[in-house]
Design a protein around this motif. Structure first.
Motif, PDB file in Angstrom:
ATOM      1  N   VAL A   1       0.855  -1.183   0.000  1.00  0.00           N
ATOM      2  CA  VAL A   1       0.000   0.000   0.000  1.00  0.00           C
ATOM      3  C   VAL A   1       0.888   1.229   0.000  1.00  0.00           C
ATOM      4  N   GLN A   2       0.444   2.267  -0.710  1.00  0.00           N
ATOM      5  CA  GLN A   2       1.158   3.539  -0.782  1.00  0.00           C
ATOM      6  C   GLN A   2       0.333   4.607  -0.093  1.00  0.00           C
ATOM      7  N   CYS A   3       0.943   5.294   0.860  1.00  0.00           N
ATOM      8  CA  CYS A   3       0.288   6.338   1.631  1.00  0.00           C
ATOM      9  C   CYS A   3       0.857   7.689   1.244  1.00  0.00           C
ATOM     10  N   THR A   4      -0.012   8.651   0.965  1.00  0.00           N
ATOM     11  CA  THR A   4       0.378  10.010   0.613  1.00  0.00           C
ATOM     12  C   THR A   4      -0.379  10.993   1.496  1.00  0.00           C
ATOM     13  N   ALA A   5       0.185  12.179   1.636  1.00  0.00           N
ATOM     14  CA  ALA A   5      -0.431  13.195   2.487  1.00  0.00           C
ATOM     15  C   ALA A   5      -1.465  14.023   1.754  1.00  0.00           C
ATOM     16  N   ASN A   6      -1.466  14.008   0.420  1.00  0.00           N
ATOM     17  CA  ASN A   6      -2.393  14.819  -0.371  1.00  0.00           C
ATOM     18  C   ASN A   6      -3.055  13.936  -1.419  1.00  0.00           C
ATOM     19  N   ARG A   7      -4.246  14.332  -1.806  1.00  0.00           N
ATOM     20  CA  ARG A   7      -5.001  13.551  -2.785  1.00  0.00           C
ATOM     21  C   ARG A   7      -4.396  13.632  -4.184  1.00  0.00           C
ATOM     22  N   PHE A   8      -3.774  14.770  -4.510  1.00  0.00           N
ATOM     23  CA  PHE A   8      -3.260  14.909  -5.869  1.00  0.00           C
ATOM     24  C   PHE A   8      -2.006  14.069  -6.104  1.00  0.00           C
ATOM     25  N   GLU A   9      -1.439  13.459  -5.051  1.00  0.00           N
ATOM     26  CA  GLU A   9      -0.274  12.603  -5.236  1.00  0.00           C
ATOM     27  C   GLU A   9      -0.657  11.219  -5.731  1.00  0.00           C
ATOM     28  N   GLY A  10      -1.909  10.824  -5.582  1.00  0.00           N
ATOM     29  CA  GLY A  10      -2.363   9.568  -6.165  1.00  0.00           C
ATOM     30  C   GLY A  10      -2.107   8.331  -5.334  1.00  0.00           C
ATOM     31  N   GLY A  11      -2.028   8.451  -4.036  1.00  0.00           N
ATOM     32  CA  GLY A  11      -1.822   7.277  -3.198  1.00  0.00           C
ATOM     33  C   GLY A  11      -3.112   6.562  -2.865  1.00  0.00           C
ATOM     34  N   ALA A  12      -3.008   5.269  -2.575  1.00  0.00           N
ATOM     35  CA  ALA A  12      -4.199   4.501  -2.215  1.00  0.00           C
ATOM     36  C   ALA A  12      -4.710   4.878  -0.832  1.00  0.00           C
ATOM     37  N   LEU A  13      -3.829   5.318   0.049  1.00  0.00           N
ATOM     38  CA  LEU A  13      -4.193   5.730   1.396  1.00  0.00           C
ATOM     39  C   LEU A  13      -3.765   7.177   1.591  1.00  0.00           C
ATOM     40  N   VAL A  14      -4.722   8.044   1.902  1.00  0.00           N
ATOM     41  CA  VAL A  14      -4.452   9.471   2.127  1.00  0.00           C
ATOM     42  C   VAL A  14      -4.522   9.716   3.631  1.00  0.00           C
ATOM     43  N   ALA A  15      -3.390  10.018   4.226  1.00  0.00           N
ATOM     44  CA  ALA A  15      -3.327  10.237   5.673  1.00  0.00           C
ATOM     45  C   ALA A  15      -2.060  11.021   5.983  1.00  0.00           C
ATOM     46  N   ASN A  16      -2.020  11.532   7.186  1.00  0.00           N
ATOM     47  CA  ASN A  16      -0.838  12.247   7.656  1.00  0.00           C
ATOM     48  C   ASN A  16       0.267  11.233   7.949  1.00  0.00           C
ATOM     49  N   PRO A  17       1.431  11.330   7.299  1.00  0.00           N
ATOM     50  CA  PRO A  17       2.480  10.331   7.551  1.00  0.00           C
ATOM     51  C   PRO A  17       2.975  10.322   8.985  1.00  0.00           C
ATOM     52  N   ALA A  18       2.784  11.421   9.711  1.00  0.00           N
ATOM     53  CA  ALA A  18       3.208  11.467  11.109  1.00  0.00           C
ATOM     54  C   ALA A  18       2.159  10.891  12.049  1.00  0.00           C
ATOM     55  N   GLN A  19       0.947  10.615  11.560  1.00  0.00           N
ATOM     56  CA  GLN A  19      -0.124  10.034  12.364  1.00  0.00           C
ATOM     57  C   GLN A  19      -0.866   9.018  11.501  1.00  0.00           C
ATOM     58  N   LEU A  20      -0.268   7.885  11.301  1.00  0.00           N
ATOM     59  CA  LEU A  20      -0.840   6.870  10.429  1.00  0.00           C
ATOM     60  C   LEU A  20      -2.004   6.159  11.116  1.00  0.00           C
ATOM     61  N   PRO A  21      -3.086   5.907  10.374  1.00  0.00           N
ATOM     62  CA  PRO A  21      -4.227   5.173  10.955  1.00  0.00           C
ATOM     63  C   PRO A  21      -3.996   3.668  10.930  1.00  0.00           C
ATOM     64  N   LEU A  22      -2.875   3.230  11.480  1.00  0.00           N
ATOM     65  CA  LEU A  22      -2.501   1.819  11.497  1.00  0.00           C
ATOM     66  C   LEU A  22      -2.171   1.416  12.924  1.00  0.00           C
ATOM     67  N   ALA A  23      -2.386   0.158  13.196  1.00  0.00           N
ATOM     68  CA  ALA A  23      -2.090  -0.361  14.528  1.00  0.00           C
ATOM     69  C   ALA A  23      -0.585  -0.489  14.720  1.00  0.00           C
ATOM     70  N   SER A  24      -0.171  -0.468  15.947  1.00  0.00           N
ATOM     71  CA  SER A  24       1.251  -0.616  16.259  1.00  0.00           C
ATOM     72  C   SER A  24       1.712  -2.043  15.961  1.00  0.00           C
ATOM     73  N   SER A  25       2.952  -2.154  15.473  1.00  0.00           N
ATOM     74  CA  SER A  25       3.578  -3.445  15.161  1.00  0.00           C
ATOM     75  C   SER A  25       2.743  -4.251  14.176  1.00  0.00           C
ATOM     76  N   SER A  26       2.263  -3.586  13.124  1.00  0.00           N
ATOM     77  CA  SER A  26       1.404  -4.251  12.141  1.00  0.00           C
ATOM     78  C   SER A  26       1.989  -4.277  10.736  1.00  0.00           C
ATOM     79  N   VAL A  27       3.166  -3.711  10.518  1.00  0.00           N
ATOM     80  CA  VAL A  27       3.762  -3.606   9.187  1.00  0.00           C
ATOM     81  C   VAL A  27       5.120  -4.282   9.215  1.00  0.00           C
TER      82      VAL A  27
END
Length: 268
Positions: free
Chosen positions: A88-114
């Motif tokens: 999965v590719q996470c980007t901070a802005n919609r115009f970058e074209g990532g599948a997940l749009v979120a703040n890279p400093a506050q990811l909506p992911l659980a700890s120890s999950s990647v």
């Protein structure tokens, strides 16, 4: 009244200082957004991303697990060679074209999950780059691997920025971070550095470089670090010494005989 007036003046000065700091932070964020858009439209970006994909390909082949996450302003999918079940590719802005749009400093992911995090050209466009590395450390599991691809301030491509021509090669407003500083952050977070490579576009340092001055003065760098988790071993408590019970019919010689109370001292 003088004491009350002094406190009010201090509070007013503190509010003004906070407002000035917020305006400065907003201006920095706007400059970084403008630099990000210039980087998205530049021709240099395509060549740099192609060379980055070539440099990271061999290292990603040893990554196994379920999830591989890519962060940063990179339009190319650098995680294709990863042997994970999902990418999965996470980007901070919609115009970058990532599948997940979120703040890279506050990811909506659980700890120890990647299992692996590829941070490609993310530190340059972040106001707090050390927070990105801390967040990557949080989402990585105990055997996770962190890949950092960035632009070096010591490279030949950064020389025009020193001469006031930063927008010609690299967008003005990008915050270039030294590889040595990133290594210090990784050491604080208990990461073990496994690889440090450099690659450049222009001559005389064109292509990848493994070490020496060529790696130091390369335009971009690649850092591969593995997370170190030390197991918590509980301290052993000293066992109480037990005395063996005497066998039946055997005289006990180690027992101390108590004297009677009247024999403890001389008679009065």
């Amino acid at each position: 009244m003088q004491h009350f007036g002094s406190n009010a003046a201090r509070e007013d000065a503190a509010a003004r200082a906070e407002a000035i700091a917020q305006r400065r932070e907003q201006r920095r964020a706007q400059r970084r957004q403008t630099a990000l858009r210039q980087w998205q439209l530049s021709r240099r970006r395509t060549a740099v991303e192609a060379l980055a994909a070539l440099s990271i390909r061999d290292s990603l082949g040893d990554v196994f697990g379920r999830w591989c996450l890519q962060l940063g302003a990179c339009g190319r999918d650098l995680t294709r060679e990863a042997s994970t079940l999902r990418r999965v590719q996470c980007t901070a802005n919609r115009f970058e074209g990532g599948a997940l749009v979120a703040n890279p400093a506050q990811l909506p992911l659980a700890s120890s999950s990647v299992d692996a995090v590829v941070m490609a050209f993310a530190l340059e466009f972040s106001a707090h780059p050390h927070r990105l590395i801390r967040e990557a450390n949080r989402v990585l599991n105990d055997r996770g691997v962190l890949f950092i691809v960035g632009q070096s301030p010591h490279g030949l491509a950064a020389v025009p920025r020193l001469l006031g021509m930063g927008g010609r090669v690299l967008p003005a407003g990008t915050g270039l971070v030294r590889p040595g500083r990133v290594c210090d952050w990784l050491d604080v977070l208990d990461f073990e550095l496994e690889q440090y490579r450099g690659f450049s576009l222009g001559r005389p340092l064109r292509g990848p470089s493994q070490g020496g001055l060529a790696r130091t003065f390369s335009d971009c760098y690649l850092l591969v670090a593995r997370k170190r988790v030390f197991p918590l071993t509980p301290a052993r408590q000293p066992m109480a010494r037990r005395r063996s019970a005497p066998a039946p019919g055997v005289a006990v010689t180690h027992c101390r005989r108590e004297r009677p109370a009247e024999e403890e001292g001389p008679p009065a």
